[in-house]
Scaffold this active site. Structure first.
Site, PDB file in Angstrom:
ATOM      1  N   VAL A 290       7.897 -20.377   8.029  1.00 22.66           N
ATOM      2  CA  VAL A 290       8.907 -19.384   7.726  1.00 22.66           C
ATOM      3  C   VAL A 290       8.087 -18.195   8.670  1.00 22.66           C
ATOM      4  O   VAL A 290       9.020 -17.586   9.645  1.00 22.66           O
ATOM      5  CB  VAL A 290       9.140 -18.992   6.360  1.00 22.66           C
ATOM      6  CG1 VAL A 290      10.075 -17.932   6.127  1.00 22.66           C
ATOM      7  CG2 VAL A 290       9.456 -20.409   5.790  1.00 22.66           C
TER       8      VAL A 290
ATOM      9  N   LYS B  78      -4.414 -14.247   1.241  1.00 21.81           N
ATOM     10  CA  LYS B  78      -3.430 -13.882   0.318  1.00 21.81           C
ATOM     11  C   LYS B  78      -4.256 -13.201  -1.113  1.00 21.81           C
ATOM     12  O   LYS B  78      -3.803 -12.311  -1.709  1.00 21.81           O
ATOM     13  CB  LYS B  78      -2.342 -14.924  -0.304  1.00 21.81           C
ATOM     14  CG  LYS B  78      -1.200 -15.353   0.678  1.00 21.81           C
ATOM     15  CD  LYS B  78      -0.167 -15.985  -0.057  1.00 21.81           C
ATOM     16  CE  LYS B  78       0.881 -16.478   1.010  1.00 21.81           C
ATOM     17  NZ  LYS B  78       1.880 -17.453   0.503  1.00 21.81           N
TER      18      LYS B  78
ATOM     19  N   GLY C 146      -1.995 -18.348   4.087  1.00 23.05           N
ATOM     20  CA  GLY C 146      -2.547 -17.303   4.824  1.00 23.05           C
ATOM     21  C   GLY C 146      -3.656 -17.382   5.705  1.00 23.05           C
ATOM     22  O   GLY C 146      -4.069 -16.324   6.266  1.00 23.05           O
TER      23      GLY C 146
ATOM     24  N   ASP D  80       4.601 -12.018  -2.607  1.00 20.17           N
ATOM     25  CA  ASP D  80       4.466 -13.286  -3.151  1.00 20.17           C
ATOM     26  C   ASP D  80       3.625 -13.500  -4.657  1.00 20.17           C
ATOM     27  O   ASP D  80       2.492 -13.604  -4.446  1.00 20.17           O
ATOM     28  CB  ASP D  80       3.602 -14.272  -2.185  1.00 20.17           C
ATOM     29  CG  ASP D  80       3.795 -15.770  -2.739  1.00 20.17           C
ATOM     30  OD1 ASP D  80       4.385 -15.910  -3.524  1.00 20.17           O
ATOM     31  OD2 ASP D  80       2.974 -16.539  -1.997  1.00 20.17           O
TER      32      ASP D  80
END
Lengths: 492, 492
Positions: free
Chosen positions: B193, B284, B164, B252
């Site tokens: 990703v 995150k 993050g 997540d």
């Protein structure tokens, strides 16, 4: 990037595009990324799959939803649709605004959501629920996309069952009664998805069921009613996509169920609707309390959409009728119209028809309409209009040649008949694709049986499928018999 | 049904099979149904798509995961996997037993779940959470499938960041320090990703990163460490599938995060692990309280798996290092190893390396190892072992030719640097596929700037991508500057 369009023949309802890996790399397009496709006057979205050989560099392979696109197109990587953010919001248990639900419906309609995202949407609604306002807004948005039908008469009755009961093919009987009573009832029904027969599958035993909206209008003008397949006209197409995502998970959260049923009714132009809510063990709704709550919510959303909705809470733990499977259910339907047939099917049809007539303010007796032969006559007129044979009788409807009867191994009382297991057996025997496959249940809960009495008979068109259904039947217990002295079920 | 196998070249990780519609109808196989494929010694499962022309009647088209299958196969419709029932249970917020989680992991590994079902699984876990016991059991199951690596030394250190933060490429520096301190550190990393560069993308600027397990063993034996791509070895393959489902939804959930990180660490054979938990606005984890709770849970699950895990809670609201994108981050990494480079990157690398050495009971100073040139030397040895050029220096690493610098329009103080916006800009400029694309941030939170000072510089390989990134940059505000007299942000 400029690419030449080519068609790819893979059966998918999603706008999947195949890119050569080299083109995909240059675009920066990963699997499941969305690309924007610009051509001539249209701009649309595709979901990327990559291939090394199936399409050459410089071309883009288009699956069926995109087959209309020809020639050279401009392809760019597109961002993720806004609705994914709202799906996540629902996962966070935050109430969605009207425009957010509208965006989700719009993106589902345009097939912009991937299966993962669609799975997340139905899961989020299942886990966190929809408020009544959200349900109203969702239903409204869903009924705003796709085709709609409109009718001259101010009162257009309709009925719908939320499902979960084996057999239960009351619709053709009710439509015949209501049409004979002088009301306009344009009925669209579904084919089986996970059940052994949808109403459309049963009607297909008698006549054609796929018609255009114009054809439907002329059938209804001629006979007051119709019994056609709803999938043939794209009424509430978003509902079809949502159901596709719910089915593998066997979930049907109340908010989506209400939106599904009422958006379809609104699209088809119904004004007065009776919703059948079967409840009980094995049904979609387990308790009377749950059924009542669902009924209240359905009525509230209905009135928000200017529809007059009433609900019939019915018994859902036993099958309605004896036959399960297209031909076997068609036989029960015709037998009831002829004045015979299973009492459970006759009674439920009469009660629901009574409610619907009363709801529409019409004074007529379904029992009289049935017993006078008026309903049978009206049903035959509908068959003619839908290119069927009106001379057919219940005795002409013969199930598959392969059959096998399961008998009770004890004296006792039938303590339960399991809808879900019966449906599984009928499907294993070949229903609905093999229309003459299925089963007949010989007992109802509370019946007394002695050893050797038949419990149910399986029918199949293909010997191998009978064997499969038979062996599944050995492991299941669709008709439970309890002997007087039975305390222990089994020892193993 | 007996069908002849033929291969279909569509890039998919799922075992999709194409059936001619006539065969599919006869089998009773609907789209997305699963079929059992029996051939020779093997039985496997495929997910059905239907086609009219792409495969002929009598043949079955197999996508890549099934390309090993040749000749004639027997195809039957298979039931839905058990794990779908457990996914639904989790949607109902019911705690899952160890064997139920194991079944889910097993079915994901065998690719038996459709995307809708996989989307529902991650959604269910996100909406209803996983208890610590469920997390332990899930992690255990995930680490039991796929390849595993085992090492001679009793202490195998490792580090991981939950991510993050932009830049933040501390791993190569830490590995060089730890390996030089005499410990064995076989490090596997991921490619980007959704970020502009994963550690594997950065290392690929220097050397090869794809190796077999045997090659990894020999690199580690030679140099004490390695810096390879984890995707090249199938360590915890279920994790890859779960991440594939989480990404489009940008979710997540903690339980999956823990299972993901620790199952990978266990598969790679790590015994002593430091987990970096950046927290703050845009990271995150938002709060210190949240970071502490996550740390406690990670440690608990780690000890359940017999791993010695400790956590470093770090600042996550600013980037670490100046460069973002493969080449730009590689330049920062090498500069730090050479004794220069951004202070934030140097300091964080030293602190984490200290923690890891201390955690392993080794008395060594990362600062000394860096300043003496030992870490640079070790890094060069690893480059040689991974077929890279050890003579490379930071000055050799040149970003893309196309560049543009954004400057401050006022005097003031930098009140914030937005990780997420920086990453979006770097990706728009072409990272990670264009390895020399990305950006350099010139300011940190708290810096004083005067009008005209540069805030960040974008780099691209392709002019069009620079234009795109530039126009996105105009709409975003990745580096926020507040003037002394600024009360109003804007009027519109």
């Amino acid at each position: 990037m400029q690419l030449k369009a080519t068609t790819i023949d893979i059966g998918t309802s999603r706008p999947i595009v195949l890119l050569n890996v080299d083109d995909a790399d240059e675009l920066g397009a990963h699997p499941l990324d969305r690309v924007r496709i610009d051509h001539a006057q249209e701009t649309t979205t595709g979901i990327v799959k990559r291939t090394e050989r199936l399409v050459e560099q410089g071309t883009i392979g288009l699956t069926e939803p995109l087959h209309r696109i020809r020639g050279t197109v401009t392809v760019t990587v597109a961002g993720r649709p806004h609705s994914v953010e709202y799906v996540r919001k629902k996962l966070d248990d935050i109430e969605l605004a009207a425009n957010e639900l509208e965006t989700i419906v719009h993106d589902i309609h345009e097939k912009r959501l991937s299966d993962i995202e669609l799975g997340a949407f139905v899961s989020a609604v299942y886990a966190n629920g929809l408020s009544i306002e959200e349900t109203e807004n969702l239903t409204q948005s869903m009924s705003n996309v796709g085709e709609t039908l409109r009718w001259e008469p101010p009162v257009v009755p309709d009925k719908h069952s939320i499902g979960g009961v084996a057999g239960n093919c009351v619709t053709p009987i009710i439509v015949a009664i209501i049409a004979e009573a002088g009301l306009t009832i344009p009925k669209t029904s579904s084919r089986a998805v996970t059940s052994p027969a949808g109403t459309a599958d049963v009607m297909e035993v008698f006549c054609e069921v796929e018609f255009t909206t114009d054809e439907i209008k002329s059938i209804v003008t001629e006979t007051n009613g119709c019994l056609v397949w709803g999938g043939g006209v794209a009424l509430s197409p978003v509902d079809d996509e949502i159901i596709r995502a719910e089915n593998p998970l066997s979930i049907d959260p109340a908010g989506l169920l209400i939106a599904s049923v009422l958006s379809k009714k609104r699209s088809v132009g119904s004004t007065h609707v009776v919703i059948d809510i079967p409840y009980g063990e094995g049904a979609k709704v387990q308790s009377l309390v749950g059924a009542r709550e669902l009924a209240d919510n359905i009525k509230r959303v209905g009135s928000h959409l200017d529809m007059d909705v009433t609900c019939a809470i019915t018994h859902g733990s036993d099958p309605i009728g004896r036959g399960i499977g297209p031909v076997l259910e068609a036989r029960d339907v015709l037998a009831v119209l002829e004045g015979n047939g299973p009492e459970s099917l006759r009674l439920k049809s009469i009660r629901l028809a009574e409610m619907l007539l009363d709801h529409c303010g019409v004074d007529a007796s379904p029992t009289d309409i049935l017993d006078s032969g008026g309903a049978l006559n009206r049903f035959r007129r509908i068959l003619v209009a839908q290119n069927g044979d009106p001379e057919i009788s219940a005795d002409d409807l013969v199930p598959g040649d392969e059959s096998m009867t399961r008998r009770s191994d004890r004296d006792g009382i039938v303590t339960g008949v399991d809808n879900r297991q019966l449906c599984e057996l009928a499907r294993r025997a070949g229903a609905p694709l093999d229309s003459r496959a299925g089963l007949v249940v010989h007992q109802s809960a509370g019946d007394r049986v002695v050893e050797g009495d038949s419990l149910y008979t399986l029918y199949a068109e293909q010997p191998a499928k009978l064997v499969e259904a038979e062996s599944l039947g050995e492991r299941l217990e669709p008709v439970r018999v309890r002997g007087k002295a039975d305390a222990l079920v089994e020892r193993r």
